[in-house]
Design a protein around this motif. Structure first.
Motif, PDB file in Angstrom:
ATOM      1  N   GLU A 134      33.781  32.026  49.391  1.00 46.66           N
ATOM      2  CA  GLU A 134      35.090  32.641  49.630  1.00 46.66           C
ATOM      3  C   GLU A 134      36.182  31.587  49.461  1.00 46.66           C
ATOM      4  N   GLU A 135      35.930  30.411  50.022  1.00 49.66           N
ATOM      5  CA  GLU A 135      36.898  29.316  49.974  1.00 49.66           C
ATOM      6  C   GLU A 135      37.274  28.970  48.526  1.00 49.66           C
ATOM      7  N   VAL A 138      39.236  31.850  46.757  1.00 47.84           N
ATOM      8  CA  VAL A 138      40.634  31.899  47.201  1.00 47.84           C
ATOM      9  C   VAL A 138      41.399  30.721  46.612  1.00 47.84           C
ATOM     10  N   ARG A 139      40.804  29.534  46.725  1.00 49.58           N
ATOM     11  CA  ARG A 139      41.478  28.321  46.256  1.00 49.58           C
ATOM     12  C   ARG A 139      41.778  28.386  44.767  1.00 49.58           C
ATOM     13  N   LYS A 144      42.234  37.180  46.787  1.00 48.06           N
ATOM     14  CA  LYS A 144      42.835  36.846  48.085  1.00 48.06           C
ATOM     15  C   LYS A 144      41.734  36.867  49.149  1.00 48.06           C
ATOM     16  N   ARG A 145      42.031  36.180  50.244  1.00 51.11           N
ATOM     17  CA  ARG A 145      41.024  36.143  51.311  1.00 51.11           C
ATOM     18  C   ARG A 145      40.704  37.550  51.827  1.00 51.11           C
ATOM     19  N   TRP A 146      41.763  38.373  52.005  1.00 56.85           N
ATOM     20  CA  TRP A 146      41.508  39.719  52.531  1.00 56.85           C
ATOM     21  C   TRP A 146      40.704  40.553  51.523  1.00 56.85           C
TER      22      TRP A 146
END
Ligand code: TMP
Length: 238
Positions: A134-135, A138-139, A144-146
């Motif tokens: 996930e990291e 997103v990065r 997006k995180r959501w």
């Protein structure tokens, strides 16, 4: 068909512009690939079978309250879907160790998992769909995180539903891959759900009802998908 505009050609499908704004047509090809297209063949009839199988599953998921991009099947190889912006993160859910997970961590194929596992892969043919977190997603701006949270949550709901669906047909759902798209601030299930992107093992015999038959040269893929189709639609013994 011929005058339609192809927007994208993937390994197993072609995406055309749809008849109305906000729609697309998914055309299911007979092409089968494995190992990022290092192995490929034309499997006569596969596209038709996958179109019907995916339609059936997407409709069942919608009845179960899961929003999908599926609108309707248009023909033997085409379905009308909502146009979404595909998120380039593939979500794999695993219930039993197999495939790349078993290889990566040195676990024996067929080892059951206590709880389903969600894995994320970056959708990139050039990079061979690498596993990601996930990291990282997103990065690097892939989602997006959501969105990752929503995709993972929906994937587990789909897993619960599909496990029961396949179990009723005497089949264990080992793992499967989902893709999602963005639509008006929501994350919606897209692509297809077929034996191309699932591992399906017959309970008791371990017979493969999925693309591993092609990947591992275990038999005739069209016959395998035909038998699976018959089981779903209740034609003959399957
Ligand atoms: P894997 O064990 O090779 O990572 O595959 C996990 C599941 O995801 C399996 O059911 C097949 C599916 N899958 C795809 O749909 N597309 C792919 O490109 C890959 C590698 C796997």
């Amino acid at each position: 068909m011929s005058e339609r505009t192809a927007l994208y050609e993937g390994k197993a499908k072609i995406i055309y512009a749809g008849p109305q704004d906000g729609t697309l047509i998914q055309y299911f090809k007979d092409d089968a690939t494995a190992f990022n297209a290092q192995k490929k063949d034309v499997i006569t009839g596969k596209g038709v079978l996958n179109n019907h199988i995916s339609e059936h599953i997407m409709l069942r998921l919608a009845e179960a309250g899961i929003t999908t991009h599926f609108i309707e099947r248009l023909s033997e190889r085409e379905q009308l879907v909502r146009a979404l912006e595909i998120i380039p993160v593939e979500v794999v859910v695993r219930n039993i160790a197999a495939g790349s997970y078993a290889r990566r961590y040195g676990i024996e194929d067929g080892t059951p998992m206590e709880e389903p596992l969600v894995e994320l892969f970056y959708k990139s043919d050039e990079l061979n769909d690498p596993l990601c977190t996930e990291e990282i997603a997103v990065r690097l701006g892939w989602a997006k995180r959501w969105e990752i949270a929503a995709m993972s949550e929906q994937a587990l709901v789909v897993n619960d539903y599909l496990r029961a669906f396949w179990s009723d047909l005497g089949i264990d759902l080992v793992d499967f891959k989902l893709e999602f798209g963005r639509d008006d601030g929501r994350v919606v299930l897209a692509d297809e759900i077929t034996p191309d992107g699932s591992r399906l093992w017959e309970r008791g015999t371990g017979r493969h009802f999925d693309k591993d038959v092609f990947r591992k040269d275990l038999g005739d893929l069209t016959e395998t998908y035909r038998a699976l189709h018959a089981r779903i639609f209740g034609e003959g013994s399957g």
